[in-house]
Enzyme design. Structure first.
Site, short mmCIF file in Angstrom:
data_model
loop_
_atom_site.label_atom_id
_atom_site.label_comp_id
_atom_site.label_asym_id
_atom_site.label_seq_id
_atom_site.Cartn_x
_atom_site.Cartn_y
_atom_site.Cartn_z
N SER A 66 -137.26 48.58 22.64
CA SER A 66 -136.61 49.89 22.67
C SER A 66 -135.14 49.77 22.28
O SER A 66 -134.82 49.36 21.18
CB SER A 66 -136.79 50.54 24.05
OG SER A 66 -136.31 51.85 24.05
N ASP A 116 -133.62 56.49 19.40
CA ASP A 116 -133.39 55.14 19.91
C ASP A 116 -134.17 54.15 19.05
O ASP A 116 -134.78 54.52 18.04
CB ASP A 116 -133.75 55.04 21.40
CG ASP A 116 -135.23 55.27 21.68
OD1 ASP A 116 -135.96 55.74 20.79
OD2 ASP A 116 -135.66 54.97 22.82
N ASP A 151 -138.91 56.70 20.22
CA ASP A 151 -139.70 57.58 21.10
C ASP A 151 -138.82 58.56 21.85
O ASP A 151 -139.33 59.48 22.50
CB ASP A 151 -140.58 56.77 22.06
CG ASP A 151 -139.79 55.89 23.02
OD1 ASP A 151 -138.58 55.70 22.80
OD2 ASP A 151 -140.40 55.38 23.98
N ASP A 201 -136.96 52.36 19.12
CA ASP A 201 -138.38 52.53 18.80
C ASP A 201 -138.74 53.98 18.55
O ASP A 201 -139.92 54.31 18.41
CB ASP A 201 -139.27 51.92 19.88
CG ASP A 201 -139.06 52.53 21.26
OD1 ASP A 201 -137.97 53.07 21.52
OD2 ASP A 201 -139.98 52.46 22.10
#
Length: 489
Positions: free
Chosen positions: A112, A262, A266, A264
């Site tokens: 992340s 961010d 999501d 990743d």
């Protein structure tokens, strides 16, 4: 040196530094354990032939260590007799989409927003259902630890296979089918991908990269180059410093809106045309109302989930629109569990995670961004005016205090606001930390004080009807938390 998996397999996911904590050897052991705890068990223990072998879908973000770790994880799976569909580069919600439409358990290799030296895994069951500490992750950790401490189990009589499949175009088309942006007014949109997976997914979903029709959007890209070393800034929009470039670019380009993803992709944060951040609570209210209105128009009742530190404006607006709201603890596993239990149409968190029933009850920053674009482009007012409609109160944001004795500091606050205030003056609950509310009387205010799970920190969130009351409650609580504490010296 022995590897201790309790250091990297936590309550909701796997995350550690590469290669000292998280190596290909560790990834293979986790893959072998995941196969036995989740994949084979869901399939009744295995398969009689190749046609009925259980499968897993796997993807990774732009971190350099991703492909090697995926290959090792896949080895653990195939040795156990499971087939692997490797979709390669993807966002976390891209992996959830693949898990949902293919109805397969999934593994997303990402850390992340963590720095470049980290990587990790987010695991899910078929249909993007989460795997957490209470739903299999603790058992995966225990089994994988045994494999690392001894030997990997005997391979299956017939090994599984690995197949590569590109799902980006399918993901983009799926999202386009949920929100129609074709009829909105033209918008100029600055997008800061932070060198993360937004640089891969935004051109496909909001542009024509996946062969979809052109939208009335002019995209101004910032840091779209995939680079897991994050050369420009951390891919963590929750930190205000990481929004500065986007805020400046929105003003410089005269844009209608800015979006920050961010690492990743999501989570999505929203910036208005003045360069000011639109709070995730306001986005939760705005998107929640769109989903509720759609359900109402089709004659269905709706439920929306929100965590306990989102603004009181969220339940205010949604209940007024006829929805049922459910308040939960902080954390995506709690939100997802409540989403599934209540068949909720939508869920939102202060951290800019947004969950949709129509997206397998999973979180997707891209779909939330599309709803905001649809709302903005479907009327003539600027985003600042639209955002202010859903932010009638003032809030402190999360304030962290490092204290030497967390229980003692919390007890001082409890004594002052609960014991001394007297019964009936405030409402108190301990769903997640200590929440004290004076919202049903004047002056209106509430606060939540929660302990960190990993550090000696207390996290304070305050909301009030006006700035003076916010300042007073915030300062009074912080004085109690930090009183005579050497950590604050």
């Amino acid at each position: 040196m022995a590897i201790d998996l309790t250091q990297i397999i936590k309550a909701y996911d796997v995350r550690g530094t590469v290669p000292d904590q998280f190596s290909p050897e560790v990834a293979r052991a986790i893959g072998a354990a995941f196969a036995r705890v989740v994949v084979l068990r869901a399939a009744g223990g295995g398969a009689a032939d190749a046609a009925t072998r259980p499968g897993v879908v796997v993807g990774h973000d732009m971190r350099e260590s991703g492909p090697e770790l995926v290959a090792a994880f896949a080895q653990g799976l195939t040795d156990a007799g499971a087939d692997v569909t490797n979709i390669g580069l993807c966002s976390t919600d891209g992996l959830y989409h693949a898990s949902g439409v293919l109805n397969l358990p999934g593994a997303m290799f990402t850390a992340s927003h963590n720095p470049a030296e980290y990587n990790g895994i987010k695991l899910c069951r078929a249909g993007a259902a989460p795997v957490g500490q209470e739903t299999g992750l603790a058992e995966v950790r225990e089994l994988a630890q045994g494999y690392l401490d001894g030997e990997l189990p005997e391979p299956a009589a017939e090994a599984g296979t690995v197949t590569e499949r590109d799902m980006l175009a399918d993901y983009a088309a799926f999202l386009r089918g949920l929100v129609d942006l074709s009829g909105i007014r033209p918008l100029k949109v600055v997008v800061d991908a932070g060198n993360g997976m937004g640089g891969y997914t935004v051109p496909a979903v909001l542009g024509t990269g996946a062969g979809l029709p052109e939208l009335p959007l002019e995209i101004v890209p910032l840091y779209f180059e995939l680079d897991g070393s994050f050369p420009n800034h951390e891919a963590n929009p929750l930190e205000p410093k990481n929004l500065l470039d986007l805020q400046a670019a929105v003003v410089e380009h005269g844009a209608d809106i800015g979006l920050a993803f961010d690492g990743d992709a999501d989570r999505c944060f929203v910036i208005d045309e003045r360069g000011a951040a639109v709070s995730p609570s306001a986005v939760t209210a705005l998107v929640g109302l769109r989903e509720v209105e759609k359900e109402t128009a089709e004659g269905r009742e709706s439920t929306v989930i929100h965590n306990l530190i989102t603004s009181r404006a969220v339940p205010d607006f949604l209940t007024a629109a006829g929805a049922t709201t459910v308040r939960t603890r902080v954390g995506h596993s709690f939100i997802k569990a409540q989403m599934a239990e209540h068949k909720a149409v939508f869920g939102g968190e202060h951290s800019a995670h947004y969950y949709f029933r129509d997206f397998f009850f999973a979180d997707t920053g891209m779909l939330a961004a599309m709803h905001v674009l649809a709302a903005l482009g479907g009327q003539d007012n600027p985003l600042s005016a639209l955002g202010e409609m859903y932010e009638p109160y003032v809030s402190s944001g999360e304030i962290n205090s490092r204290v030497s004795d967390v229980p003692a500091a919390r007890a001082r606050v409890h004594e002052a606001y609960v014991t001394q205030e007297g019964a009936g003056k405030v409402e108190v609950d301990e769903l997640d930390g200590l929440t004290v509310s004076h919202w049903n009387d004047t002056p209106q205010w509430w606060f939540n004080l929660r302990a960190s799970n990993t550090e000696p920190l207390l996290r304070l969130n305050v909301e009030a009807a006006d700035q003076d009351m916010l300042d007073k409650v915030r300062d009074d609580v912080l004085a109690l938390v930090r009183a005579q504490d050497p950590e604050q010296a």
